[in-house]
Structure formats: C-alpha cells, structure tokens
Design an enzyme around this catalytic site. Structure first.
Site, short mmCIF file in Angstrom:
data_model
loop_
_atom_site.label_atom_id
_atom_site.label_comp_id
_atom_site.label_asym_id
_atom_site.label_seq_id
_atom_site.Cartn_x
_atom_site.Cartn_y
_atom_site.Cartn_z
N GLU A 32 1.08 28.51 26.30
CA GLU A 32 1.96 29.46 25.55
C GLU A 32 2.58 29.01 24.26
OE1 GLU A 32 1.39 32.28 26.62
OE2 GLU A 32 0.83 31.85 28.62
N GLY B 226 -0.05 35.19 33.91
CA GLY B 226 0.69 34.08 34.28
C GLY B 226 1.81 33.85 33.19
N GLU C 187 1.70 42.74 25.53
CA GLU C 187 0.59 42.60 25.35
C GLU C 187 -0.27 43.15 26.64
OE1 GLU C 187 -0.98 38.45 25.09
OE2 GLU C 187 -2.79 39.19 24.30
N1 0A1 Z 1 -1.62 36.32 26.26
C1 0A1 Z 1 -1.14 35.84 27.40
C2 0A1 Z 1 -1.89 36.53 28.73
C3 0A1 Z 1 -1.27 37.89 29.01
C4 0A1 Z 1 -2.05 38.87 28.78
C5 0A1 Z 1 -1.72 40.08 29.14
C6 0A1 Z 1 -0.48 40.37 29.61
O1 0A1 Z 1 -0.25 41.82 30.03
C7 0A1 Z 1 -1.32 42.61 30.33
C8 0A1 Z 1 0.34 39.56 30.03
C9 0A1 Z 1 0.11 38.18 29.48
C10 0A1 Z 1 -1.66 34.35 27.73
O2 0A1 Z 1 -2.76 34.11 27.41
O3 0A1 Z 1 -1.12 33.76 28.12
ZN ZN Z 2 -3.27 32.78 26.08
#
Ligand code: 0A1
Ligand code: ZN
Length: 873
Positions: free
Chosen positions: A300, A263, A123
């Site tokens: 998560e 995180g 992501e």
């Molecule tokens: N989706 C994850 C957060 C997240 C977003 C981007 C990242 O890399 C650019 C990594 C993690 C969450 O909301 O916990």
């Molecule tokens: Zn999230």
C-alpha cells in the site's frame, strides 16, 4: 425479469467530457442519515455534451449550477446516476447534496460503519455510493474535505492530505478540514471517523522531510501495531534506496478496521487496512501473518507512486498499478528476507491461484478487454501474473535498465492517468529495445506451455536444445501468438557444477538466459562435456508450464546440486508430481527410492537455510497434482500424497525427530526470517511425524503438547492444524481450549473457523454447518465468511464430496450472501466454475448449483458475471 447486465469494452474508451478541477466535500456524519454536500469546479471538454454523473444507492436532495437550484425537469435520475442534459460550455460550479446510510451499508463499498467506525472504500466504484460524480480514474481533482460529527463518538476525523483546521461546533459536535494538494481520482478518496487509539512515530526522508506516521486501531490494540509501524518505516526507506522514490507529504496515516472486502487500500496518505494486515503480536499472529503484514504495508505504501502519483487511465489498465506494485512488494520482501524462499512461495501462490484461473472459464489477460463488474478483476491474473510480466521485463533489462525505465516512466507520467502501453514504452525507450512482441503478454490470456528437448552429440561435444512454446486457447481467444520470454537454463556436469555456455547474443542475451520468441527454437552449445542434468526456467524466469522429460536420477541430481535454489526446489516438486500422478493412475505402483533418498539428503544438508529445507521437503499440494490431471481424482490424490508422506516419514523418522528437537529453540519469540525459518522446518518435521499419529498415542501427545505449551501462535496454530485432521480427544480438547483462550479476539477466531473448515475428517461439512450458527461467525463480516465458507471450498476432499453436498452448501451460502455483499459473494463463487475438471457426475452437480445461483431474480452484476461466465465457458 430485469435486463441482463452488459459488458464494458476496452476499445470503447473515450476521454472524459468534463474535467473536475476541485472537489469540496462536506460530510455531516450520522449513522443512518449522513448528508454529503459536494461542490465541483467543472470544466467542459466537449461542447454540448450532457453532464453524466455516476451514482448508486443515493438519495438526491438538491442540484445547483452556478448558484441556481435546478428543477426536477432539468435533470434525470435513475439507478445508475444523474444526467443534466443542458449545461453551459464554460467552466461552472456544480453543487449536489445527497443523503446516505453508512450503518445500513453492508456492501462495504462507499461510506460504511465497521464496529461503529465510519470508513470509506472507493476503489473501484465506491465513490458513486457517496455522491454523484464522474466515477472514473482519469478524472483527477484536488480535494478539500470538511467532516462534522459527534465528538464523543468520533474524536478522530481523518481524510486525505493535510489537516487545515479543526474545532468545536454546537450540540457536542466538532469538525475537521482536510486538503490534499495532489490531484487524484475519486477512487483514492477516503474518510475515517470514530473512536480510535493511535501509535505515533516519525520518519525522516532522505531529503530531510519529517513525516508524522500514525496507525489508528481499536482501543487496546496499539501494542499490536509495533511490527506494522516498523514495516512501514522500512518500506519508506527501501523505496528511496532501491527505486529512488521519496514520500511527498508531511503525514502518513493508516487505519485498521475489522470489516473490509479486501486486504487493504492505498488511499492517498490515508491507507485503510483490514485488521488482519496490521495487528500482530507473538501470541496471536503466525510467522505467515507477520510476513503478510510486512508485504501488505509495503504494497500500500508503494502505491503512493505506482498507483497514486501515476494512476490508471481506465480500469482495464489495473495491472499498470497492481502488477507493478506487487512486483515492488515482492522485491521488498526478497531484500528483507530470503530471496530464494520468497520466490518459491510466490510461485506456489501463482500456481495455486493464477494458473487455475488462466486454465478456467474466467481466464483473462492481465489487461482485460471487457468486464461486467470491474470488482471481479482484482484477480490473481491482474496482480500476480501482472507482477510476473513486470519481473520478466526486469530480468531482460537487468536492475539498472529497469530502474532507468522507471525513472523515465515517472518523468513522463507523474500526475497523470497512464496506460500499460505507456509503461512498456518507457521501459523500451529508456533502454532502446523493442518490446512489441513482449506486449502480447498484456493481451493474451492462458499459461504458455514450453516443451524442452535436449540432445547431446558425444562425437562433436555439441549440446542441442529444442524449445517449443504454445499458448493454449482461452475463452474468446482461440488462436494465440508466440510470446517473448526470458528463459533461464543451466547444464550441470557430473560433479554438479554449471557448464559454461556460449551462444549468440540475440539468442542468449546473458549467460544462461535464453531469449524465446518463436514457436520453435533450437539452441546449440558447442564443445561442452556431457551434462548430467539440465536445469530449466531457473528462478522461474517466465510464468509458464515447462514440459521436459528427464530421468528420475537427473531430477534427484538437480535436487542435490542445482546452483539455482529455485530450480533445486522445483526439481523436487516436479519429481514428486510425476511419482504422485503415476501412483494415482496405479495405486499399487511403488515410489522411486531415488526421490525418497533425495528428500533425506535435503533434510541432512546443513548448508541449506532452514526455511528452504522446509519448502523442499513439502510435497506439491493436492490441488497442484489435480491441475495436472485430465479428470481430477480427489480421493486418489489425497491417498497417494499421504502414502508418499508415510513412506518418507517411515524411512526418516529419526531424522525428523532430530530436526524437530534441534529447531525447537527456547527463548523469546522473534518474527525475523531466520527464526521463522527454524519454526517452519520444525513444523514441517512435525507434520511428517503426524502421519504416524493415528496409530501412536505418543505422537498425538507430542503434537498436543506443542499446542498447549506453545509460547507463540505460529507453533500453536501449526499443531492445531495437524490435530484437526486426527480424530480423537486431543483434537476436541485443543479446539475447545483455543476457543476459550481467544473467545474475544475476532482475528484469532478466524483461524479457529478456518482450521475446522479445512479438516480432512469426514464430518467436516456438518461441523461447518453448525459453525454458521456460532457467535464467532457472521455473514456480514468478510473475514468470517472467507475463513469458514471460503476455506471449506478450498478443502478439495470434502468440498468435492461425490454426493454434491459440498456444492449445494456452497451455493446456498452464496445466495444468502449475495444481497448482503455481492462483491465478496462473487469472489467466493469461483470454485464452482472449475466443473470441467471433474467427472461427469460432479460436473452435473456443480453446473446445477451455478444455474440455481443464476436463476435468482435481481442478481448483482458481480455475481451474474461470475456465474454466467462459469457456465458458458
Ligand atoms: N487497491 C487495493 C486493493 C483493493 C481493491 C478493491 C477494493 O474494493 C473493491 C479494495 C481494495 C490493493 O491493491 O491493495
Ligand atoms: Zn495494490
């Protein structure tokens, strides 16, 4: 000069030209030359459309369609991807082989190594750094993944879904095959391979499914995963009972790594975490760390439904999963701990991070209209304001109505990539309400300002409340429409009790909850006794700035009597803010005794929970005061806040000492909320006492004693936090001791770096500079960079030094970091964009640094976007 990056617009969304039904991946892992074979079942949706695949930092080895190897003339490759102009318009099989370098991947996006462990972060757009693929969340596929690697170096081989098969290969290698039965977008793909230890447990879902739970960490760290495992099991149960959502596979894996851009990440059945949000024991983690672990593990896990089973159609819809999942994790914490205290803490965070964003050059709606780099939109606005918007829906519909909406949302969209509009439609349809005006929260940026004026007519006994709202202009959005919001209020009688209020249902759908919709509304409450005070935005029912004038006496009355705990805390914060602002404007102005008296009362009130008292006696932060000033006076704010604290502690010294000893309870450390609350109160008392420590050796010794005798990190770190602001031998001895004790514990050393960076002492920047060369620091490790450089930029007093030294230091570091890790550099650059808030001299210096960053050749999209918008807006 390279072309300037261009923006992507929400209005340009088009459905994909190709579906990818299945993805078969084969990884031959080698640190510097990993081969990735991908076999895709491609189903064309638009006859004649060229097949465009995203790809970045890849070495392309071969392309095969339906068994036929393509010649270089059959396709085009550039730095953004691979295009095959002519493909059959019937289903086809595409095979691509690429080569990547995990060890050399310092961006920590795609496939990389963290302390020798292979892991992935896809992501938002990391999958394209692994193989060529339509890297967009509305392309959902079923994945089968084969991993081959050296067995000795990588005994653990993990990917999403179920393990189908594993076995030996020649040359000391082995393999594993994983299959995920749920279609997913490629941003949820994950792979981990390495030598890891594991904590294994089990959870039985309410329908009787046995789920194997595993948390993988570095060897020797398993004892530190106990709390995370417990948090995971509580999250799984809570989602069943409160949201009616059950886990859907027979296993759930978590891996913790030390190098991670954020995180944690919700990859299907294989969550990858920053160590910081998994590892805890009493000696190394604070109460705040434990709370963070509980919240992030839950967050998560909750994504399994809100994010994974139902994902986002495009990245503009990010808040669909993030705002909703933050709301869910906040509710989880509220159910596990103290609801009012959680609300207060969330509002503090919102005000500290989101309000400034909404008032600055990077302001955007929770559903942005355009972006240059989507990684820049994992923001407090999308997350925290996004959650506030969901919370308002919850407040308006009530728990039962909200859950009805959730059921309809899941029923309609399970297995799909959805939009924010579809979420709101499900909520509206399930409750037969009209949320069309409410939807403006999704498209308008800026924090609404709500002004309230009350008038009592003693003759008729009528109370009239006039409420106006304006949504301020933000970059690209000069004119705003009024928004709908639930606005909690209460009138207090002379005894401090709530006065019963009646009004029309459209105006006040529930007692004490006003329905605001227009720029100006007047509410009339008939036949009420004269209120002594009025309580506004109870529970922080709407994420707005409230402007109301009440005499200090009324505010002190609310501090003592408001039946809404949040509003009670808020009264103290607003009262303190007024006093501090007045003091900054006129340093000779005395503080109201009524406020000081009310703080004393709060301290004495034994009906209040300790964690609440700790929050209520903590003055608003320097940054919060700064946000209320037209031109920030960094030194004036610091001086005023210290003066008020000094006056409070001078008056209540004895009480603080008693509070301190009463809450210093012997016995083994427990991270539960009540124990944490006692420690919070005790350390808040110690913090007040520390205002006298420059003068009193006895107090310095008290703090040092707490530091050195502490049997837990909460107390040790709290004492060290105070010592770093007090020059002298205790400070130096404690810092040296802390390093010695934890020299081989990277996570704990993050605290050591951070505490030195936020010190208010004048030589802080020099110290930070020298720490750059310390073995505990590394520019390659995001946790280190955030702890030292990020923390320093949050140290208003020293970062905003009038000579601009803080700004120059910041820009230099960002220029160093940018080629290593552009995502993290972009995130850490934002403080320079706040230049408008400062005097002309500082403004010029901040802008000059931004220009210097922007002038760097070949700037990444990420940093380009933040630097250019910070200068333009
Ligand atoms: N989706 C994850 C957060 C997240 C977003 C981007 C990242 O890399 C650019 C990594 C993690 C969450 O909301 O916990
Ligand atoms: Zn999230």
């Amino acid at each position: 000069m390279t072309a300037q990056p261009t923006a992507i617009h929400r209005r340009d969304y088009r459905a994909p030209d190709f579906r990818i039904e299945t993805v078969e991946l084969e990884f031959d892992l080698q640190p510097e030359a990993t081969r990735v074979k991908s076999k895709l079942a491609v189903v064309p949706q638009t006859p004649g459309a060229p097949l465009k695949l995203d790809g970045e930092d890849l070495e392309l080895l071969s392309v095969v369609i339906d068994g036929r190897k393509l010649a270089p003339a059959d396709y085009k490759v550039d730095e953004h991807g691979l295009t095959i102009p002519a493909v059959p318009s019937v289903p086809l099989t595409l095979e691509i082989e690429t080569k990547v370098n995990p060890k050399g991947n310092t961006h920590l996006s795609g496939l990389y190594q963290s302390s020798g462990v292979y892991c992935t972060q896809c992501e938002a757009q990391g999958f394209r750094r692994i193989t060529y693929f339509p890297d967009r969340p509305d392309v959902m596929s079923i994945y089968r993944v084969t991993i081959r690697a050296d067995r000795k170096a990588n005994p653990v081989l993990l990917s999403n879904g179920n393990l189908l098969e594993e076995g030996s290969l020649s040359d000391g290698r082995h393999y594993a095959v994983w299959h995920d039965p749920f279609p997913k977008p490629c941003y949820l793909f994950a792979l981990v391979a390495g030598d890891l230890a594991v904590n294994e447990d089990e959870f039985v879902t309410r329908s009787g499914r046995k789920v194997a739970l595993r948390i993988f960490v570095e060897h020797g760290k398993v004892p530190r995963t106990v709390y995370a495992m417990d948090a995971l099991k509580r999250s799984m149960r809570w989602d069943e009972t409160r949201f009616d959502l059950e886990y859907d596979l027979d296993l759930f894996n978590i891996v913790a790594v030390s190098d991670f851009n954020m995180g944690a990440m919700e990859n299907k059945s294989l969550n990858v975490f920053n160590d910081k949000y998994i590892l805890a024991d009493p000696d190394t983690a604070t109460d705040a760390d434990y709370a963070g672990i509980e919240a992030v593990v839950a967050h998560e896990y909750f994504h399994n439904w809100t994010g994974n089973r139902i994902t986002c159609r495009d990245w503009f819809q990010l808040s669909l999963k993030e705002g909703l999942t933050v709301f869910r994790d906040q509710e989880f914490t509220s159910d596990m701990r103290s609801r009012p205290v959680k609300r207060i803490q969330d509002v503090r965070v919102l005000r500290a991070r989101q309000f400034p964003e909404d008032a600055g050059p990077l302001a955007h709606p929770i559903r942005p209209d355009s972006y240059i780099a989507i990684d820049n939109f994992y923001t407090p606005t999308v997350y925290e304001k996004g959650s506030e918007v969901i919370r308002m829906i919850h407040t308006m519909l009530g728990e039962a109505g909200f859950q009805k909406g959730m059921r309809l949302y899941v029923e309609r969209h399970d297995g799909e990539a959805a939009t924010c509009d579809q979420f709101v439609a499900a909520m509206a349809d399930a409750n037969t309400v009209d949320l069309s005006q409410f939807q403006r929260w999704y498209s308008q940026a800026g924090t609404p300002e709500v002004t309230v004026e009350g008038r009592y007519d003693a003759q008729s006994g009528d109370y009239e409340l006039t409420v106006t709202q304006i949504v301020p202009p933000t970059p690209g959005q000069p004119d705003k429409q009024p928004v709908q919001m639930p606005f909690g209020i209460g009138l207090l009688d002379a005894q401090g009790r709530d006065i019963a209020l009646k009004a029309e249902a459209a105006e006040m759908p529930r007692p004490g909850l006003l329905n605001l919709t227009a720029p100006k509304q007047t509410f009339r409450f008939k036949g009420v006794p004269e209120p002594k005070a009025i309580s506004l935005n109870r529970g922080f029912s709407a994420p707005v700035i409230v402007k109301a004038k009440q005499p200090g006496e009324a505010q002190a009355f609310l501090m003592a009597h408001d039946s809404d705990a949040f509003a009670r805390w808020e009264a103290g914060q607003q009262y303190a803010t007024e006093l501090l602002l007045a003091r900054v404007a006129d340093p000779s102005r005395p503080f109201d005794p009524a406020f000081i008296e009310a703080i004393g009362q709060t301290l004495r009130d034994d009906k209040l929970e300790q964690a609440f008292i700790a929050e209520a006696i903590t003055l608003p932060s320097e940054d919060y005061i700064a946000d209320r000033m037209a031109v920030v006076d960094v030194d004036g704010i610091h001086a005023a806040r210290r003066a008020l604290r000094l006056e409070i502690v001078s008056k209540y010294r004895k009480q603080f000492e008693e509070t301190y000893s009463r809450n210093t309870t012997p016995g083994a450390y427990s991270p539960d909320a009540a124990s944490a609350g006692r420690r919070a109160l005790k350390n808040a008392a110690l913090s007040y006492l520390s205002e006298l420590a420059d003068e009193e050796a006895g107090l310095r010794r008290l703090i040092f004693d707490q530091y050195s005798k502490a049997d837990n990190m909460t107390d040790r770190a709290a004492a060290l936090r105070l010592l770093v602001d007090i020059a002298g031998e205790e400070r130096e001895a404690a810092l040296a001791d802390f390093y010695q004790r934890f020299a081989d514990d990277a996570l704990v050393l993050d605290k050591w770096l951070m505490l030195q960076a936020i010190s208010s002492l004048p030589d802080t920047l020099d110290k930070v500079r020298s720490l750059l060369k310390h073995p505990a620091f590394s520019m390659q490790k995001p946790n280190k960079v955030r702890s030292l450089i990020g923390a320093f930029t949050a140290n208003a007093l020293r970062y905003h030094a009038a000579d601009g030294s803080g700004y120059a230091f910041h820009a230099d570091r960002m220029l160093e970091l940018e080629p290593i890790n552009p995502q993290v550099a972009a995130r850490l650059l934002a403080p320079l964009g706040r230049w408008r808030r400062f005097d002309a001299g500082r403004q010029e210096k901040m802008k000059a640094e931004l220009r210097r960053v922007l002038a760097k050749p070949n700037l990444s999209r990420d940093v380009y976007e933040i630097a250019s918008k910070s200068l333009e807006n």
